[in-house]
Design a protein around this motif. Structure first.
Motif, PDB file in Angstrom:
ATOM      1  N   TYR A  12       0.842  -1.191   0.000  1.00 45.00           N
ATOM      2  CA  TYR A  12       0.000   0.000   0.000  1.00 45.00           C
ATOM      3  C   TYR A  12       0.881   1.247   0.000  1.00 45.00           C
ATOM      4  O   TYR A  12       2.064   1.183   0.333  1.00 45.00           O
ATOM      5  CB  TYR A  12      -0.887   0.046   1.257  1.00 45.00           C
ATOM      6  CG  TYR A  12      -1.921  -1.043   1.319  1.00 45.00           C
ATOM      7  CD1 TYR A  12      -3.171  -0.881   0.728  1.00 45.00           C
ATOM      8  CD2 TYR A  12      -1.659  -2.242   1.985  1.00 45.00           C
ATOM      9  CE1 TYR A  12      -4.134  -1.878   0.785  1.00 45.00           C
ATOM     10  CE2 TYR A  12      -2.612  -3.237   2.048  1.00 45.00           C
ATOM     11  CZ  TYR A  12      -3.845  -3.055   1.454  1.00 45.00           C
ATOM     12  OH  TYR A  12      -4.795  -4.051   1.509  1.00 45.00           O
ATOM     13  N   THR A  13       0.271   2.366  -0.342  1.00 43.85           N
ATOM     14  CA  THR A  13       0.928   3.660  -0.250  1.00 43.85           C
ATOM     15  C   THR A  13       0.175   4.494   0.776  1.00 43.85           C
ATOM     16  O   THR A  13      -1.053   4.484   0.801  1.00 43.85           O
ATOM     17  CB  THR A  13       0.896   4.380  -1.621  1.00 43.85           C
ATOM     18  OG1 THR A  13       1.549   3.555  -2.583  1.00 43.85           O
ATOM     19  CG2 THR A  13       1.605   5.718  -1.542  1.00 43.85           C
ATOM     20  N   THR A  34       3.549  10.605   4.045  1.00 42.79           N
ATOM     21  CA  THR A  34       2.729  10.532   2.841  1.00 42.79           C
ATOM     22  C   THR A  34       3.588  10.098   1.659  1.00 42.79           C
ATOM     23  O   THR A  34       4.673  10.614   1.453  1.00 42.79           O
ATOM     24  CB  THR A  34       2.093  11.908   2.551  1.00 42.79           C
ATOM     25  OG1 THR A  34       1.337  12.303   3.697  1.00 42.79           O
ATOM     26  CG2 THR A  34       1.192  11.855   1.344  1.00 42.79           C
ATOM     27  N   GLY A  35       3.094   9.104   0.934  1.00 47.43           N
ATOM     28  CA  GLY A  35       3.811   8.596  -0.231  1.00 47.43           C
ATOM     29  C   GLY A  35       4.695   7.394   0.045  1.00 47.43           C
ATOM     30  O   GLY A  35       5.164   6.752  -0.879  1.00 47.43           O
ATOM     31  N   ALA A  36       4.925   7.066   1.305  1.00 45.75           N
ATOM     32  CA  ALA A  36       5.757   5.910   1.647  1.00 45.75           C
ATOM     33  C   ALA A  36       4.995   4.617   1.380  1.00 45.75           C
ATOM     34  O   ALA A  36       3.772   4.565   1.508  1.00 45.75           O
ATOM     35  CB  ALA A  36       6.167   5.979   3.113  1.00 45.75           C
ATOM     36  N   THR A  37       5.714   3.572   0.986  1.00 48.64           N
ATOM     37  CA  THR A  37       5.076   2.274   0.776  1.00 48.64           C
ATOM     38  C   THR A  37       5.125   1.477   2.068  1.00 48.64           C
ATOM     39  O   THR A  37       6.069   1.595   2.845  1.00 48.64           O
ATOM     40  CB  THR A  37       5.751   1.477  -0.361  1.00 48.64           C
ATOM     41  OG1 THR A  37       7.121   1.302  -0.037  1.00 48.64           O
ATOM     42  CG2 THR A  37       5.606   2.182  -1.685  1.00 48.64           C
ATOM     43  N   LEU A  69      -4.481   4.518   3.855  1.00 55.83           N
ATOM     44  CA  LEU A  69      -3.724   3.876   2.789  1.00 55.83           C
ATOM     45  C   LEU A  69      -4.489   3.867   1.470  1.00 55.83           C
ATOM     46  O   LEU A  69      -5.710   3.931   1.447  1.00 55.83           O
ATOM     47  CB  LEU A  69      -3.421   2.419   3.164  1.00 55.83           C
ATOM     48  CG  LEU A  69      -2.734   2.183   4.498  1.00 55.83           C
ATOM     49  CD1 LEU A  69      -2.609   0.688   4.748  1.00 55.83           C
ATOM     50  CD2 LEU A  69      -1.382   2.835   4.523  1.00 55.83           C
ATOM     51  N   GLU A  72      -1.997  -0.279  -4.131  1.00 58.45           N
ATOM     52  CA  GLU A  72      -1.220  -0.078  -5.363  1.00 58.45           C
ATOM     53  C   GLU A  72      -1.714  -0.969  -6.468  1.00 58.45           C
ATOM     54  O   GLU A  72      -2.257  -1.998  -6.274  1.00 58.45           O
ATOM     55  CB  GLU A  72       0.259  -0.342  -5.104  1.00 58.45           C
ATOM     56  CG  GLU A  72       0.892   0.757  -4.298  1.00 58.45           C
ATOM     57  CD  GLU A  72       2.409   0.665  -4.285  1.00 58.45           C
ATOM     58  OE1 GLU A  72       2.971  -0.348  -4.738  1.00 58.45           O
ATOM     59  OE2 GLU A  72       3.012   1.621  -3.836  1.00 58.45           O
TER      60      GLU A  72
END
Length: 72
Positions: A12-13, A34-37, A69, A72
Motif C-alpha cells: 500500500y501507499t 505521505t507517499g511511503a510504501t 492507505l 497499489e
C-alpha cells in the motif's frame, strides 16, 4: 482505507496521516510519511506488524486507524 482494515502481505501507499499533531509527529518519526510504501505483515494482540522503509514496526490499533492507505 485505514491501516487496520488492510489485507496482510499486500503493498500500500500512505495517502495521509490523521489525528492530533502529537500523534502525527510520532508516526512521522517512525517513517509513516505521505507517499511511503507499507506492507502489513500480521496482527498480534491488538498490534499491527508492518514493514515500512525496510524496518518492521509494531503499531497499536488506535494509531493504525490514523494511517490512511491507498492500494497499489
Amino acid at each position: 482505507m485505514p491501516l487496520n482494515l488492510a489485507e496482510f502481505h499486500k503493498i500500500y501507499t500512505i495517502a495521509r496521516i490523521c489525528g492530533l499533531d502529537k500523534q502525527k509527529h510520532y508516526l512521522e518519526t517512525l517513517g509513516f510519511t505521505t507517499g511511503a510504501t507499507i506492507e502489513v505483515l500480521s496482527e498480534l494482540h491488538g498490534y499491527f506488524i508492518v514493514l515500512i522503509k525496510e524496518s518492521k514496526i509494531g503499531l497499536e490499533k488506535r494509531l493504525a486507524q490514523n494511517v490512511i492507505l491507498i492500494a497499489e
